[in-house]
Scaffold this active site. Structure first.
Site, PDB file in Angstrom:
ATOM      1  CD  GLU A 281      -2.725   1.336   2.444  1.00 16.61           C
ATOM      2  OE1 GLU A 281      -3.339   2.391   2.665  1.00 16.61           O
ATOM      3  OE2 GLU A 281      -2.811   0.326   3.161  1.00 16.61           O
ATOM      4  CG  HIS A 587      -3.918   7.701  -0.597  1.00 17.63           C
ATOM      5  ND1 HIS A 587      -3.698   6.357  -0.534  1.00 17.63           N
ATOM      6  CD2 HIS A 587      -3.926   8.132   0.697  1.00 17.63           C
ATOM      7  CE1 HIS A 587      -3.595   5.960   0.721  1.00 17.63           C
ATOM      8  NE2 HIS A 587      -3.735   7.021   1.499  1.00 17.63           N
TER       9      HIS A 587
END
Length: 603
Positions: A281, A587
């Site tokens: 991630e 992100h």
């Protein structure tokens, strides 16, 4: 080839010159069959019935003697590996009698039975072997026996895998690699074919070959042929398959690569730690690293282990609820608890029974054992100790029916209120005071904003969702990453991620007090995946590799505090990103692939 059917054709067609040679071969064959192989009954120069009686008597006598001696040792707490001269002689006699009985009633009986049932089949096999020898000689022309035999056909294994599409890179088609790699040898090719045909079980490859790497390679190739799917991209080389045999993974065909990042230094209890995190991630390691930076700049964090005890809860049943209640009162009596603790503690050098919590459902009784397990996570250790106690209770309560060593009152790998309230493994609290200037310069937000967001998100929002132990932003992210890197059980992330994050303005509202309370962190530094090379290196980086010989359990407790400290850093950074409105932006920048997804799908 079915050797049970007699060959319909003669072994060879001898001409006049070679007839004598063929007759000679048959004569040698008959002479070989007349020679009897050694039998187990030839062990002593006695009649067969006396030999059998002697070994039968020796087997049961020695077995009874050893069982009596071992029972006495268990009762007297004498180590089983300490043996006397008489016990050594008994063991030798037992081994000798077992070898004899296996040879006489096992191997010899089966072989004789098969020979009588399939005598014609064995003849066919002998003729097949002779045919093979003659075919080998025929490659040089005429055999040494003068029998003319045609060369054997070449056996080929047809590919069952469809052709793989070509890859496209920068608009240029690349030739795909072969899905079925050529076997390393003819022997490997035969084993692969046997596995594909279902004749050889895949799980027996390691024991049959004695080479774990070769077994994984053969299993992998067989899997590709059976499924018609390529495993290209799943690495095979560069891994020690011997290290996982019988303890970490069964039926291996390769290993998955997970990148490991470092967050830190994390200043915890006056010491600096570089925290390894295995994750795919994006932003997770970077975010946790920013939290570590904020903690370091504010003077560090403090972490304390509140409780240390692994749990296991068997379920037992009685004929009535009254009998179940009687056992509950018996177990909870302090005098009886000491007796149970003695039986439990005999099971291990490190297992120490701490408490037994009982709960009744009708005529079923659940007993939640809690014990210290040293530097091991301790599930196997406590299960062994619980079994010892159940064996003892069975003598006191013969009508007790043990339904399961685990009745889910433990509770393992499931979110449960009992873990959230009572704790399981290591119960840890970690806190830090983040200075106002650090909140503004490093975390890019305000103290008041963080306090308000934590109340509305982690507390009120989680309550609205009916959360069980989930009063946090993303504790499981950090716990999972550290667990995978250090060889913990990833499934125990379920209860280990139970966490409540608290934030409060202190020092006249200028600074931020932040804490995480985690009641069930389940970690160990020995056993399981901790001994693998990569995971062991990560534990070594933290200074907690292996067992602490001076103070058992210290390394595991220190690892639990580091996990809590890393969670504190991750909570602090993510909450700051949400408060400052930076979550989506970060992100989009760091957690999205730059590859052309359309081209990847086409390939």
């Amino acid at each position: 080839m079915d050797v049970r059917r007699r060959l319909s054709k003669p072994l060879c067609r001898p001409n006049k010159a070679s007839a004598a040679a063929c007759e000679t071969l048959k004569a040698h064959k008959q002479q070989y069959l007349l020679v009897s192989s050694p039998k187990a009954s030839d062990a002593l120069p006695l009649p067969l019935y006396l030999t059998n009686g002697l070994f039968f008597t020796m087997f049961f006598t020695v077995m009874y003697f050893l069982l009596v001696r071992w029972r006495e040792k268990i009762r007297n707490s004498t180590p089983l590996h300490v043996v006397t001269l008489s016990e050594l002689a008994a063991l030798a006699s037992l081994i000798a009698s077992v070898i004899y009985l296996l040879g006489f009633f096992g191997i010899g009986f089966v072989q004789s039975f098969l020979y009588r049932a399939n005598q014609e089949g064995w003849d066919g096999e002998d003729e097949s072997n002779e045919q093979y020898l003659l075919e080998e000689d025929s490659r040089r022309g005429v055999t040494t026996l003068g029998c003319s035999v045609p060369p054997p056909p070449v056996r080929r294994i047809a590919s069952v895998v469809p052709e793989q599409p070509a890859k496209i890179s920068n608009g240029v088609a690349e030739k795909p690699g072969p899905l079925i790699a050529p076997a390393g040898s003819e022997e490997d090719e035969e084993i692969i074919s046997s596995v594909v045909a279902g004749k050889t079980p895949s799980y027996l490859l390691e024991s049959k070959l004695g080479d774990c790497k070769r077994a994984a390679s053969i299993r992998r190739e067989a899997l590709q042929r059976i499924t018609g799917k390529s495993l290209e991209g799943l690495p095979l080389d560069g891994f020690d398959y011997e290290s996982i045999l019988g303890q970490c993974c069964e039926l291996p065909v390769g290993y998955v690569q997970i990148p490991v990042g470092i967050a830190g230094p994390l200043l915890l209890n006056g010491c600096e730690y570089s925290v390894p995190m295995a994750t795919t991630e994006g932003c997770l390691v970077a975010s946790t690293n920013r939290g570590c930076k904020a903690i370091f700049a504010s003077g560090g964090a403090t972490s304390i282990v509140l409780r240390d005890g692994m749990t296991r809860a068997p379920v037992v049943r009685f004929g009535t609820a009254k009998r179940a209640a009687e056992l509950k009162f018996f177990v909870e009596d302090p005098v009886n608890f000491e007796t149970l603790a003695v039986a439990f503690n005999k099971s291990s050098r490190f297992a120490r029974l701490q408490s037994i919590q009982c709960a009744i459902a009708g005529k079923n009784l659940y007993m939640r054992f809690s014990c210290g397990t040293g530097d091991a996570m301790g599930m196997n250790m406590i299960s062994k100790g619980v079994q010892h106690v159940l064996d003892y209770l069975q003598t006191e309560y013969p009508d007790m029916d043990v339904l399961g060593i685990s009745g889910n009152f433990c509770s393992d790998k499931k979110p449960a209120a009992v873990n959230w309230i009572e704790g399981r493994g290591k119960s840890v609290v970690c806190e830090a005071i983040i200075k106002e200037e650090v909140v503004k310069k490093v975390l890019k937000t305000e103290v008041a904003s963080l306090v308000e967001l934590n109340m509305l998100k982690n507390l009120t929002g989680s309550a609205m969702a009916g959360a069980l132990g989930g009063f946090n932003a993303h504790a499981s992210n950090i716990v999972s990453a550290v667990y995978i890197a250090t060889g913990q059980d990833p499934a125990q992330n379920v209860e280990s991620s139970h966490c409540i994050t608290m934030m409060e303005a202190v020092n006249d509202g200028k600074d931020l007090h932040v804490s995480v309370t985690m009641p069930s962190i389940e970690v160990g530094t020995v056993g399981g995946g901790t001994q693998l090379a990569s995971q062991s290196a990560c534990l070594n980086l933290l200074g907690v590799k292996g067992a602490n010989k001076d103070s058992p359990g210290t390394n595991a407790r220190l690892l639990a505090t580091i996990v809590a400290g890393a969670v504190l850093a991750g909570e602090l950074s993510l909450m700051s990103a949400i408060s400052a409105g930076q979550l989506v932006k970060s992100h989009m920048k760091y957690n999205r692939s730059s590859k052309n997804i359309t081209q990847q799908a086409a390939s």
